[in-house]
Design a protein around this motif. Structure first.
Motif, PDB file in Angstrom:
ATOM      1  N   ASP A 142       3.605  13.483  -1.783  1.00 52.60           N
ATOM      2  CA  ASP A 142       3.876  13.084  -0.011  1.00 52.60           C
ATOM      3  C   ASP A 142       3.644  12.245   0.600  1.00 52.60           C
ATOM      4  OD1 ASP A 142       6.091  13.517   1.378  1.00 52.60           O
ATOM      5  OD2 ASP A 142       5.123  15.348   2.620  1.00 52.60           O
ATOM      6  N   LEU A 143       3.727  10.939  -0.386  1.00 55.26           N
ATOM      7  CA  LEU A 143       3.127   9.882   0.060  1.00 55.26           C
ATOM      8  C   LEU A 143       3.594   8.545   1.159  1.00 55.26           C
ATOM      9  CD1 LEU A 143      -0.715  10.027  -2.014  1.00 55.26           C
ATOM     10  CD2 LEU A 143      -0.337  11.506   0.395  1.00 55.26           C
ATOM     11  N   VAL A 144       2.716   8.082   1.720  1.00 58.80           N
ATOM     12  CA  VAL A 144       3.522   7.049   2.014  1.00 58.80           C
ATOM     13  C   VAL A 144       2.890   5.348   1.185  1.00 58.80           C
ATOM     14  CG1 VAL A 144       5.249   7.687   4.055  1.00 58.80           C
ATOM     15  CG2 VAL A 144       2.919   6.721   4.154  1.00 58.80           C
ATOM     16  N   LEU A 145       3.183   4.678   1.495  1.00 61.35           N
ATOM     17  CA  LEU A 145       2.605   3.810   0.673  1.00 61.35           C
ATOM     18  C   LEU A 145       2.400   2.347   2.364  1.00 61.35           C
ATOM     19  CD1 LEU A 145       2.465   1.543  -1.642  1.00 61.35           C
ATOM     20  CD2 LEU A 145       4.496   0.054  -0.725  1.00 61.35           C
ATOM     21  N   ARG A 146       0.863   2.257   2.435  1.00 64.63           N
ATOM     22  CA  ARG A 146       0.193   1.444   3.307  1.00 64.63           C
ATOM     23  C   ARG A 146       0.177   0.516   3.117  1.00 64.63           C
ATOM     24  NH1 ARG A 146      -2.636   4.569   7.413  1.00 64.63           N
ATOM     25  NH2 ARG A 146      -2.057   2.348   8.117  1.00 64.63           N
ATOM     26  N   GLY A 147       1.733  -0.235   3.202  1.00 63.18           N
ATOM     27  CA  GLY A 147       1.205  -1.811   2.812  1.00 63.18           C
ATOM     28  C   GLY A 147       0.848  -2.845   3.707  1.00 63.18           C
ATOM     29  N   ASP A 148       0.886  -1.655   5.403  1.00 59.81           N
ATOM     30  CA  ASP A 148       0.582  -2.581   6.371  1.00 59.81           C
ATOM     31  C   ASP A 148      -0.761  -2.404   6.175  1.00 59.81           C
ATOM     32  OD1 ASP A 148       0.590   0.353   6.368  1.00 59.81           O
ATOM     33  OD2 ASP A 148      -0.338   1.032   8.499  1.00 59.81           O
ATOM     34  N   LEU A 149      -1.338  -2.216   5.312  1.00 60.73           N
ATOM     35  CA  LEU A 149      -3.622  -2.348   5.368  1.00 60.73           C
ATOM     36  C   LEU A 149      -3.779  -3.763   4.431  1.00 60.73           C
ATOM     37  CD1 LEU A 149      -4.848   0.997   4.772  1.00 60.73           C
ATOM     38  CD2 LEU A 149      -4.635   0.184   6.651  1.00 60.73           C
ATOM     39  N   LEU A 150      -2.673  -4.701   3.692  1.00 57.15           N
ATOM     40  CA  LEU A 150      -2.600  -5.488   3.054  1.00 57.15           C
ATOM     41  C   LEU A 150      -2.232  -6.605   3.959  1.00 57.15           C
ATOM     42  CD1 LEU A 150      -0.691  -4.662  -0.296  1.00 57.15           C
ATOM     43  CD2 LEU A 150      -3.438  -5.105  -0.039  1.00 57.15           C
ATOM     44  N   ALA A 151      -2.966  -7.856   4.158  1.00 49.46           N
ATOM     45  CA  ALA A 151      -3.146  -8.634   4.494  1.00 49.46           C
ATOM     46  C   ALA A 151      -2.773  -9.964   2.621  1.00 49.46           C
ATOM     47  CB  ALA A 151      -4.186  -9.334   5.858  1.00 49.46           C
ATOM     48  N   TYR A 152      -1.994 -11.475   3.866  1.00 52.99           N
ATOM     49  CA  TYR A 152      -1.893 -11.749   2.018  1.00 52.99           C
ATOM     50  C   TYR A 152      -2.558 -13.178   2.486  1.00 52.99           C
ATOM     51  CZ  TYR A 152       1.308 -15.037  -0.193  1.00 52.99           C
ATOM     52  OH  TYR A 152       1.852 -16.234  -1.427  1.00 52.99           O
ATOM     53  N   ARG A 153      -2.967 -13.956   1.520  1.00 52.60           N
ATOM     54  CA  ARG A 153      -3.857 -14.511   1.970  1.00 52.60           C
ATOM     55  C   ARG A 153      -3.936 -15.603   0.803  1.00 52.60           C
ATOM     56  NH1 ARG A 153      -6.337 -14.385   5.710  1.00 52.60           N
ATOM     57  NH2 ARG A 153      -8.858 -15.492   4.857  1.00 52.60           N
ATOM     58  N   ALA A 154      -3.236 -15.958  -0.615  1.00 57.17           N
ATOM     59  CA  ALA A 154      -2.899 -17.051  -0.815  1.00 57.17           C
ATOM     60  C   ALA A 154      -2.101 -17.035  -2.086  1.00 57.17           C
ATOM     61  CB  ALA A 154      -4.792 -16.902  -1.327  1.00 57.17           C
ATOM     62  N   HIS A 155      -1.868 -18.109  -2.994  1.00 53.85           N
ATOM     63  CA  HIS A 155      -0.932 -18.084  -4.064  1.00 53.85           C
ATOM     64  C   HIS A 155      -1.438 -19.007  -4.605  1.00 53.85           C
ATOM     65  CE1 HIS A 155       3.842 -18.838  -5.395  1.00 53.85           C
ATOM     66  NE2 HIS A 155       3.013 -17.678  -5.969  1.00 53.85           N
ATOM     67  N   TRP A 156      -1.321 -18.163  -6.289  1.00 57.54           N
ATOM     68  CA  TRP A 156      -1.761 -19.791  -7.143  1.00 57.54           C
ATOM     69  C   TRP A 156      -0.707 -19.323  -8.296  1.00 57.54           C
ATOM     70  CZ3 TRP A 156      -6.580 -23.199  -7.166  1.00 57.54           C
ATOM     71  CH2 TRP A 156      -7.096 -22.717  -5.608  1.00 57.54           C
ATOM     72  N   VAL A 157      -0.780 -20.631  -8.806  1.00 58.85           N
ATOM     73  CA  VAL A 157      -0.250 -20.460 -10.411  1.00 58.85           C
ATOM     74  C   VAL A 157      -0.362 -22.067 -11.304  1.00 58.85           C
ATOM     75  CG1 VAL A 157       1.745 -21.762 -11.242  1.00 58.85           C
ATOM     76  CG2 VAL A 157       2.154 -20.704  -8.595  1.00 58.85           C
ATOM     77  N   SER A 208      -2.630   7.157   8.913  1.00 58.61           N
ATOM     78  CA  SER A 208      -4.169   8.306   8.177  1.00 58.61           C
ATOM     79  C   SER A 208      -4.254   7.486   6.556  1.00 58.61           C
ATOM     80  CB  SER A 208      -3.686   9.347   7.546  1.00 58.61           C
ATOM     81  OG  SER A 208      -2.990  10.066   7.424  1.00 58.61           O
ATOM     82  N   VAL A 209      -4.919   8.209   5.674  1.00 55.99           N
ATOM     83  CA  VAL A 209      -4.929   7.228   3.874  1.00 55.99           C
ATOM     84  C   VAL A 209      -6.081   8.269   3.971  1.00 55.99           C
ATOM     85  CG1 VAL A 209      -6.271   5.865   2.662  1.00 55.99           C
ATOM     86  CG2 VAL A 209      -4.848   5.183   4.994  1.00 55.99           C
ATOM     87  N   VAL A 210      -5.136   9.196   2.658  1.00 52.54           N
ATOM     88  CA  VAL A 210      -6.150   9.938   2.044  1.00 52.54           C
ATOM     89  C   VAL A 210      -6.956   9.642   1.088  1.00 52.54           C
ATOM     90  CG1 VAL A 210      -5.047   8.707  -0.785  1.00 52.54           C
ATOM     91  CG2 VAL A 210      -5.888  11.511  -0.185  1.00 52.54           C
ATOM     92  N   ALA A 211      -7.927  10.663   2.235  1.00 49.67           N
ATOM     93  CA  ALA A 211      -9.874  10.781   2.349  1.00 49.67           C
ATOM     94  C   ALA A 211      -9.961  10.103   0.516  1.00 49.67           C
ATOM     95  CB  ALA A 211     -10.293  11.189   3.045  1.00 49.67           C
ATOM     96  N   ASP A 212      -9.564  10.923  -0.170  1.00 49.63           N
ATOM     97  CA  ASP A 212     -10.334  11.266  -1.288  1.00 49.63           C
ATOM     98  C   ASP A 212     -10.026  11.165  -2.381  1.00 49.63           C
ATOM     99  OD1 ASP A 212     -12.589  11.404  -3.419  1.00 49.63           O
ATOM    100  OD2 ASP A 212     -13.624  12.992  -3.103  1.00 49.63           O
ATOM    101  N   VAL A 213     -10.244   9.746  -3.571  1.00 51.57           N
ATOM    102  CA  VAL A 213     -10.004  10.236  -4.343  1.00 51.57           C
ATOM    103  C   VAL A 213     -10.320  10.278  -5.816  1.00 51.57           C
ATOM    104  CG1 VAL A 213      -7.327   9.435  -3.322  1.00 51.57           C
ATOM    105  CG2 VAL A 213      -9.264   7.500  -4.293  1.00 51.57           C
ATOM    106  N   GLY A 214     -11.459  10.662  -5.978  1.00 52.90           N
ATOM    107  CA  GLY A 214     -12.353  10.432  -6.778  1.00 52.90           C
ATOM    108  C   GLY A 214     -12.406  12.328  -7.590  1.00 52.90           C
ATOM    109  N   SER A 215     -11.155  13.117  -6.987  1.00 52.93           N
ATOM    110  CA  SER A 215     -11.848  14.521  -7.995  1.00 52.93           C
ATOM    111  C   SER A 215     -10.570  14.271  -9.589  1.00 52.93           C
ATOM    112  CB  SER A 215     -10.640  15.074  -7.333  1.00 52.93           C
ATOM    113  OG  SER A 215      -9.437  14.891  -7.171  1.00 52.93           O
ATOM    114  N   PRO A 216     -10.819  15.525 -10.317  1.00 55.71           N
ATOM    115  CA  PRO A 216     -10.732  14.897 -11.649  1.00 55.71           C
ATOM    116  C   PRO A 216      -9.222  14.727 -11.425  1.00 55.71           C
ATOM    117  CG  PRO A 216     -12.173  17.217 -11.365  1.00 55.71           C
ATOM    118  CD  PRO A 216     -12.154  15.916  -9.989  1.00 55.71           C
ATOM    119  N   LEU A 217      -7.979  15.569 -10.822  1.00 50.92           N
ATOM    120  CA  LEU A 217      -6.614  15.457 -11.022  1.00 50.92           C
ATOM    121  C   LEU A 217      -6.361  13.473 -10.454  1.00 50.92           C
ATOM    122  CD1 LEU A 217      -4.041  16.688 -10.284  1.00 50.92           C
ATOM    123  CD2 LEU A 217      -4.232  17.388  -8.373  1.00 50.92           C
TER     124      LEU A 217
END
Length: 226
Positions: A129-144, A97-106
């Motif tokens: 008490d949240l976990v990092l959802r790195g699984d929602l990222l995909a790797y696309r490119a590397h630019w220098v 799951s993902v935290v649904a709303d992060v737009g509150s003042p807090l």
């Protein structure tokens, strides 16, 4: 840098849209240019007390071609900067799951504290008490950046589908405008001289324009520095 995408709304010629920001004209680097949300790594991004969902830091290291510490920096920084730049947080109470709303003042207070470097993303995740959802990222490119440029950047590009319930915004002080955009239409505007962007942004937009679905964008690509 994160290519934040969603299905086209309403459905149109392109299957997806990407969130783009136009940097303020006074910026020392890339003024008035279109960019994706992103920023710099912070040494606190490498903290090992963060719980990762899905692919482990070691698994990500194999994808990125880096060691585990550098991987923690890159992936955590991508998620932190996405939250700082447009208010989208890839984290949740568990790996399904993902935290649904992060737009509150807090939540805005936490976001601003991150932007001011007063706290680390690890502190925010631990507090909620949240976990990092790195699984929602995909790797696309590397630019220098080429060696002849006075400013050098080594940048990893990731992609993520905007989580349901979260809405990206334009509150960052580094952008004067931000909104969803059709990749192909934006490239057309570039050809007409209506917008400006750096080569990596153009190439990423070309990739998005050629993608047939969000699933295509969500697949990792080989790590080939450009």
């Amino acid at each position: 840098t994160v290519l934040l995408v969603r299905e086209s709304q309403p459905p149109g010629a392109s299957p997806l849209e990407v969130f783009l920001q136009r940097r303020v004209a006074s910026m020392a680097f890339a003024p008035s240019m279109l960019v994706f949300p992103g920023g710099r790594v912070d040494e606190r991004d490498a903290r090992s007390d963060v719980v990762w969902a899905g692919r482990s830091p070691r698994g990500w290291a194999e994808v990125l071609g880096t060691d585990v510490e550098a991987t923690r920096l890159l992936v955590t920084a991508a998620i932190r900067e996405l939250f700082e730049e447009c208010g989208v947080l890839l984290a949740g109470p568990d790996e399904g799951s993902v935290v649904a709303d992060v737009g509150s003042p807090l939540w805005n207070e936490r976001r601003m504290a991150l932007t001011r470097h007063e706290i680390a993303l690890a502190d925010v995740l631990a507090e909620q008490d949240l976990v990092l959802r790195g699984d929602l990222l995909a790797y696309r490119a590397h630019w220098v950046t080429p060696v002849f440029e006075p400013r050098r950047y080594d940048t990893r590009f990731f992609a993520a589908v905007v989580p349901e319930g979260q809405v990206p915004d334009d509150l960052t002080s580094e952008a004067e405008h931000a909104d969803w955009a059709d990749p192909a239409a934006t490239l057309g505007a570039l050809e007409r001289g209506e917008v400006m962007m750096l080569p990596p942004t153009r190439v990423c937009l070309e990739d998005l324009a050629a993608a047939g679905s969000l699933t295509d964008v969500g697949a990792d690509r080989p790590d080939v520095p450009l």
